[in-house]
Design a protein around this motif. Structure first.
Motif, PDB file in Angstrom:
ATOM      1  N   LYS A  69       0.916  -1.046   0.158  1.00 10.21           N
ATOM      2  CA  LYS A  69      -0.087   0.017  -0.184  1.00 10.21           C
ATOM      3  C   LYS A  69       0.853   1.071  -0.009  1.00 10.21           C
ATOM      4  CE  LYS A  69      -3.815   2.256   2.272  1.00 10.21           C
ATOM      5  NZ  LYS A  69      -4.684   2.201   3.682  1.00 10.21           N
ATOM      6  N   SER A  96       5.473   6.496  -9.708  1.00 15.97           N
ATOM      7  CA  SER A  96       5.178   6.324 -11.184  1.00 15.97           C
ATOM      8  C   SER A  96       6.391   5.582 -12.110  1.00 15.97           C
ATOM      9  CB  SER A  96       4.570   7.484 -12.025  1.00 15.97           C
ATOM     10  OG  SER A  96       5.820   8.514 -12.072  1.00 15.97           O
ATOM     11  N   ASP A 133       4.891   1.087 -16.317  1.00 16.55           N
ATOM     12  CA  ASP A 133       3.847   0.180 -16.264  1.00 16.55           C
ATOM     13  C   ASP A 133       2.844   0.888 -15.166  1.00 16.55           C
ATOM     14  OD1 ASP A 133       5.036  -1.255 -18.377  1.00 16.55           O
ATOM     15  OD2 ASP A 133       6.234  -2.274 -16.773  1.00 16.55           O
ATOM     16  N   PHE A 134       3.022   1.876 -14.585  1.00 15.16           N
ATOM     17  CA  PHE A 134       2.101   2.376 -13.362  1.00 15.16           C
ATOM     18  C   PHE A 134       1.997   3.818 -12.972  1.00 15.16           C
ATOM     19  CE2 PHE A 134       5.972   0.203 -11.541  1.00 15.16           C
ATOM     20  CZ  PHE A 134       6.286   1.143 -10.417  1.00 15.16           C
ATOM     21  N   ASN A 135       1.253   4.258 -12.314  1.00 20.67           N
ATOM     22  CA  ASN A 135       1.101   5.483 -11.939  1.00 20.67           C
ATOM     23  C   ASN A 135       0.140   5.482 -10.477  1.00 20.67           C
ATOM     24  OD1 ASN A 135       1.081   8.169 -11.316  1.00 20.67           O
ATOM     25  ND2 ASN A 135      -0.338   8.638 -12.902  1.00 20.67           N
ATOM     26  N   LEU A 136       0.787   5.425  -9.527  1.00 27.38           N
ATOM     27  CA  LEU A 136       0.396   5.033  -8.060  1.00 27.38           C
ATOM     28  C   LEU A 136       0.162   6.219  -7.123  1.00 27.38           C
ATOM     29  CD1 LEU A 136       2.351   1.877  -7.642  1.00 27.38           C
ATOM     30  CD2 LEU A 136      -0.122   2.033  -8.182  1.00 27.38           C
ATOM     31  N   ASP A 181      -2.883   3.729  -2.925  1.00 28.37           N
ATOM     32  CA  ASP A 181      -3.113   2.714  -4.074  1.00 28.37           C
ATOM     33  C   ASP A 181      -2.458   1.539  -3.521  1.00 28.37           C
ATOM     34  OD1 ASP A 181      -4.579   4.334  -5.464  1.00 28.37           O
ATOM     35  OD2 ASP A 181      -2.995   4.672  -6.901  1.00 28.37           O
ATOM     36  N   HIS A 215      -0.434  -2.125  -4.958  1.00 23.76           N
ATOM     37  CA  HIS A 215      -0.042  -2.699  -6.187  1.00 23.76           C
ATOM     38  C   HIS A 215       1.172  -3.711  -5.674  1.00 23.76           C
ATOM     39  CE1 HIS A 215       1.426  -2.255 -10.335  1.00 23.76           C
ATOM     40  NE2 HIS A 215       2.662  -2.565  -9.849  1.00 23.76           N
ATOM     41  N   GLU A 216       1.141  -4.872  -6.748  1.00 26.66           N
ATOM     42  CA  GLU A 216       1.965  -5.908  -6.414  1.00 26.66           C
ATOM     43  C   GLU A 216       3.333  -5.676  -7.101  1.00 26.66           C
ATOM     44  OE1 GLU A 216       2.667  -9.787  -4.973  1.00 26.66           O
ATOM     45  OE2 GLU A 216       0.499  -8.796  -4.906  1.00 26.66           O
ATOM     46  N   PHE A 217       4.569  -5.857  -6.205  1.00 23.54           N
ATOM     47  CA  PHE A 217       5.871  -5.683  -6.727  1.00 23.54           C
ATOM     48  C   PHE A 217       6.580  -7.001  -6.127  1.00 23.54           C
ATOM     49  CE2 PHE A 217       4.485  -1.228  -5.608  1.00 23.54           C
ATOM     50  CZ  PHE A 217       5.152  -0.701  -6.690  1.00 23.54           C
TER      51      PHE A 217
END
Length: 67
Positions: A4, A10, A13-16, A20, A22-24
């Protein structure tokens, strides 16, 4: 690892935004946690509420309809 975000991030492949999720991969997740950009996400987190109400649509009937 699911994170989280506590700060915006950003990449190609993503802009968080903060909040938000996201899986890392584990190495990147550890780096982001150590830097203070993210925390481990709660897996039993309450799902976000969906907006209720009428859909925002335009009628095709009447004078303002599509031609």
């Amino acid at each position: 690892m699911l994170l989280k975000m506590t700060a915006g991030l950003s990449g190609p492949d993503f802009n968080l935004a903060p909040g938000d999720m996201h899986e890392f991969d584990d190495d990147e997740a550890d780096r982001l946690i150590d830097a203070g950009f993210a925390v481990k996400a709660e897996t039993d987190a309450v799902p976000a509420k969906t907006k209720k109400g009428k859909a925002n649509v335009v009628s095709t009937e009447g004078d303002a309809g599509a031609e």
